[in-house]
Scaffold this motif. Structure first.
Motif, PDB file in Angstrom:
ATOM      1  N   SER A  66       0.547  10.056   5.355  1.00 60.15           N
ATOM      2  CA  SER A  66       1.956   9.732   5.125  1.00 60.15           C
ATOM      3  C   SER A  66       2.746  11.022   4.941  1.00 60.15           C
ATOM      4  N   SER A 114       4.826   3.248  -1.807  1.00 63.52           N
ATOM      5  CA  SER A 114       4.370   3.397  -0.425  1.00 63.52           C
ATOM      6  C   SER A 114       5.128   2.507   0.548  1.00 63.52           C
ATOM      7  N   TYR A 116       2.936   1.124   2.821  1.00 65.87           N
ATOM      8  CA  TYR A 116       1.693   0.596   3.377  1.00 65.87           C
ATOM      9  C   TYR A 116       1.938  -0.794   3.966  1.00 65.87           C
ATOM     10  N   ARG A 119       1.149  -3.367   1.285  1.00 64.80           N
ATOM     11  CA  ARG A 119       1.687  -2.970  -0.015  1.00 64.80           C
ATOM     12  C   ARG A 119       1.706  -4.141  -1.001  1.00 64.80           C
TER      13      ARG A 119
END
Length: 173
Positions: A66, A114, A116, A119
């Motif tokens: 990231s 995040s 993600y 998440r």
């Protein structure tokens, strides 16, 4: 010379065994025996839906680093998987990360910050852990284990408190 030949035959046999269906069959049989010793918990449907929330409908995480300094989603998922090993019964466990209040909080904050793909799955699981409820640990373990194409070591229930204490002594003390 004969010793070298014998060692070569043994090495080839070990390599062949590790990549054969026999190994998988043995692992599946071992997993089945663990299943007989432990009762599988009920699946949390909300957590399952969060794990299936991608467009492909299956849990797949990224290895991409990231830009925000957070670990890759793969690294993050692996760390949660390693934490579940403290709670679940499985014939094989690779990786160990002790569950602590500080670590749960840190993982929660990382997930919250995040982007993600999963998440919400991580946050829901960790919110329960922050409350001392680890009843989703088998589901979290197996969701991540399946994504890793696991064939040996599926979680089949929870360790007893005595087994967990032994595990903690063996891996963290």
């Amino acid at each position: 010379m004969a010793v070298v030949a014998v060692l070569g035959v043994i090495a080839v046999g070990v390599i062949a065994f590790n990549f054969s269906d026999v190994r998988n069959s043995i692992g599946n049989a071992l997993d089945q025996s663990v299943a007989e010793e432990a009762e599988m918990p009920e699946e949390d449907e909300e957590l399952a839906a969060l794990a299936d929330s991608s467009s492909e409908g299956e849990f797949k995480v990224s290895d991409e680093k990231s830009d925000d300094g957070l670990p890759s989603e793969r690294q993050f998922a692996d760390s949660l998987h390693h934490m579940t090993h403290q709670k679940v019964k499985a014939t094989q466990k690779w990786g160990h990360l002790e569950i602590t209040d500080e670590r749960i909080e840190q993982k929660y904050e990382t997930a919250k910050e995040s982007n993600y793909a999963y998440r919400e799955f991580y946050m829901k699981a960790l919110e329960e852990w922050m409350e001392g409820d680890f009843s989703n640990a088998v589901q979290v373990h197996n969701t991540i284990w399946n994504e890793q194409n696991g064939n040996v070591g599926k979680a089949r229930g929870f360790m007893t408190p005595e087994e967990e204490m032994e595990y903690k002594i063996r891996h963290f003390d």
